[in-house]
Design a protein around this motif. Structure first.
Motif, PDB file in Angstrom:
ATOM      1  N   SER A  90       0.855  -1.093  -0.292  1.00 19.56           N
ATOM      2  CA  SER A  90      -0.019   0.125  -0.046  1.00 19.56           C
ATOM      3  C   SER A  90       0.941   1.111  -0.046  1.00 19.56           C
ATOM      4  N   SER A  91       0.322   2.437  -0.093  1.00 21.61           N
ATOM      5  CA  SER A  91       0.966   3.683   0.047  1.00 21.61           C
ATOM      6  C   SER A  91       0.092   4.516   0.958  1.00 21.61           C
ATOM      7  N   THR A  92       0.780   5.598   1.402  1.00 24.36           N
ATOM      8  CA  THR A  92       0.130   6.795   2.085  1.00 24.36           C
ATOM      9  C   THR A  92       0.671   8.056   1.448  1.00 24.36           C
ATOM     10  N   ARG A  93       0.061   9.224   1.344  1.00 28.61           N
ATOM     11  CA  ARG A  93       0.315  10.433   0.636  1.00 28.61           C
ATOM     12  C   ARG A  93       0.437  11.316   1.728  1.00 28.61           C
ATOM     13  N   VAL A  94       1.570  12.147   1.593  1.00 28.19           N
ATOM     14  CA  VAL A  94       1.396  13.300   2.572  1.00 28.19           C
ATOM     15  C   VAL A  94       1.362  14.556   1.639  1.00 28.19           C
ATOM     16  N   THR A  95       0.351  15.327   1.793  1.00 32.37           N
ATOM     17  CA  THR A  95       0.130  16.570   1.096  1.00 32.37           C
ATOM     18  C   THR A  95       0.896  17.686   1.551  1.00 32.37           C
ATOM     19  N   ARG A  96       1.282  18.758   0.844  1.00 33.05           N
ATOM     20  CA  ARG A  96       2.028  19.751   1.130  1.00 33.05           C
ATOM     21  C   ARG A  96       1.316  20.554   2.070  1.00 33.05           C
ATOM     22  N   ASP A  97       1.907  21.096   3.303  1.00 29.98           N
ATOM     23  CA  ASP A  97       1.620  22.180   4.039  1.00 29.98           C
ATOM     24  C   ASP A  97       2.640  22.828   4.586  1.00 29.98           C
ATOM     25  N   TRP A  98       3.815  23.031   3.690  1.00 30.90           N
ATOM     26  CA  TRP A  98       4.809  23.770   3.747  1.00 30.90           C
ATOM     27  C   TRP A  98       4.828  24.538   2.626  1.00 30.90           C
ATOM     28  N   SER A  99       5.663  25.639   2.635  1.00 28.78           N
ATOM     29  CA  SER A  99       5.558  26.796   1.561  1.00 28.78           C
ATOM     30  C   SER A  99       5.503  26.315   0.118  1.00 28.78           C
ATOM     31  N   GLY A 100       4.978  27.022  -0.730  1.00 26.12           N
ATOM     32  CA  GLY A 100       5.068  26.668  -2.152  1.00 26.12           C
ATOM     33  C   GLY A 100       6.032  27.287  -3.013  1.00 26.12           C
ATOM     34  N   ASP A 101       7.233  27.848  -2.237  1.00 25.60           N
ATOM     35  CA  ASP A 101       8.315  28.454  -2.795  1.00 25.60           C
ATOM     36  C   ASP A 101       9.478  27.279  -2.991  1.00 25.60           C
ATOM     37  N   ALA A 102      10.227  27.410  -4.111  1.00 24.43           N
ATOM     38  CA  ALA A 102      11.342  26.586  -4.551  1.00 24.43           C
ATOM     39  C   ALA A 102      12.523  26.603  -3.490  1.00 24.43           C
ATOM     40  N   ALA A 103      12.874  25.469  -3.301  1.00 27.84           N
ATOM     41  CA  ALA A 103      13.766  25.059  -2.298  1.00 27.84           C
ATOM     42  C   ALA A 103      14.716  23.747  -2.627  1.00 27.84           C
ATOM     43  N   ALA A 104      15.749  23.762  -1.869  1.00 26.35           N
ATOM     44  CA  ALA A 104      16.543  22.478  -1.807  1.00 26.35           C
ATOM     45  C   ALA A 104      16.334  21.834  -0.397  1.00 26.35           C
ATOM     46  N   TYR A 105      15.661  20.492  -0.703  1.00 22.40           N
ATOM     47  CA  TYR A 105      15.173  19.837   0.467  1.00 22.40           C
ATOM     48  C   TYR A 105      16.049  18.870   0.841  1.00 22.40           C
ATOM     49  N   ARG A 106      15.955  18.458   2.239  1.00 19.73           N
ATOM     50  CA  ARG A 106      16.554  17.153   2.920  1.00 19.73           C
ATOM     51  C   ARG A 106      15.372  16.317   3.314  1.00 19.73           C
ATOM     52  N   LEU A 107      15.124  15.190   2.749  1.00 23.12           N
ATOM     53  CA  LEU A 107      13.838  14.348   2.976  1.00 23.12           C
ATOM     54  C   LEU A 107      14.863  13.264   3.947  1.00 23.12           C
TER      55      LEU A 107
END
Length: 176
Positions: A90-107
């Motif tokens: 199965s899978s689970t979705r995490v929808t964005r609740d952070w800024s819509g600005d472009a960035a370099a992310y660490r996940l």
């Protein structure tokens, strides 16, 4: 001196048949080399250094339900910290609740009761597609490995960016 040929060929300024042209052999080779280097630039990096991350989907193929701890940060600031349970196959979705600005992310995503974990920089400098993307996190895709005594199955964990048009977050890309 007349306009007759001396019989000498200027190798630096001639073509393969010995005639002179406006394009030297050296210039032609330099042009071909520059074209090849430009073509390879996309393969060797040269992609976006920042994207708008529109969401993520965590997949589980481990054979059992797992609990994962997810941390997303950008610019040294934590944007998201959550714990999710993902059923087997199965899978689970995490929808964005952070800024819509472009960035370099660490996940960082770690399965709580196993050693499976992902620590990824998104994008990694090779993302040459659109400015918006979503993260696909995959737990448990089987990797067959041989060990002394027989075949065993080892699971892996991986994260990659997907084009926003290819998945569930197509409407999440903010207008420019």
């Amino acid at each position: 001196m007349t306009g007759e040929s001396s019989g000498r060929v200027d190798r630096e300024n001639s073509t393969d048949d010995g005639s002179s042209s406006g394009l030297t052999r050296r210039a032609a080779l330099a042009a071909v080399g520059a074209g090849a280097a430009t073509g390879l630039a996309g393969c060797l990096g040269g992609g976006r250094e920042e994207v708008v991350l529109t969401g993520m989907e965590v997949y589980n193929w481990t054979g059992a339900s797992i609990t994962v701890e997810i941390t997303l940060s950008a610019g040294g600031s934590e944007l998201l910290a959550t714990t999710e349970t993902v059923g087997n196959n199965s899978s689970t979705r995490v929808t964005r609740d952070w800024s819509g600005d472009a960035a370099a992310y660490r996940l960082q995503v770690a399965a709580v009761d196993t050693e499976l974990a992902v620590d990824a920089d998104l994008p990694d400098g090779t993302w040459a597609r659109g400015r918006c993307a979503w993260a696909e996190v995959d737990f448990g895709s089987p990797n067959r490995q041989r060990e002394p005594g027989g075949a065993t199955e080892a699971y892996s964990a991986d994260a990659r960016l997907r084009d926003n048009d290819e998945g569930p977050f197509g409407e999440q890309c903010p207008p420019e």
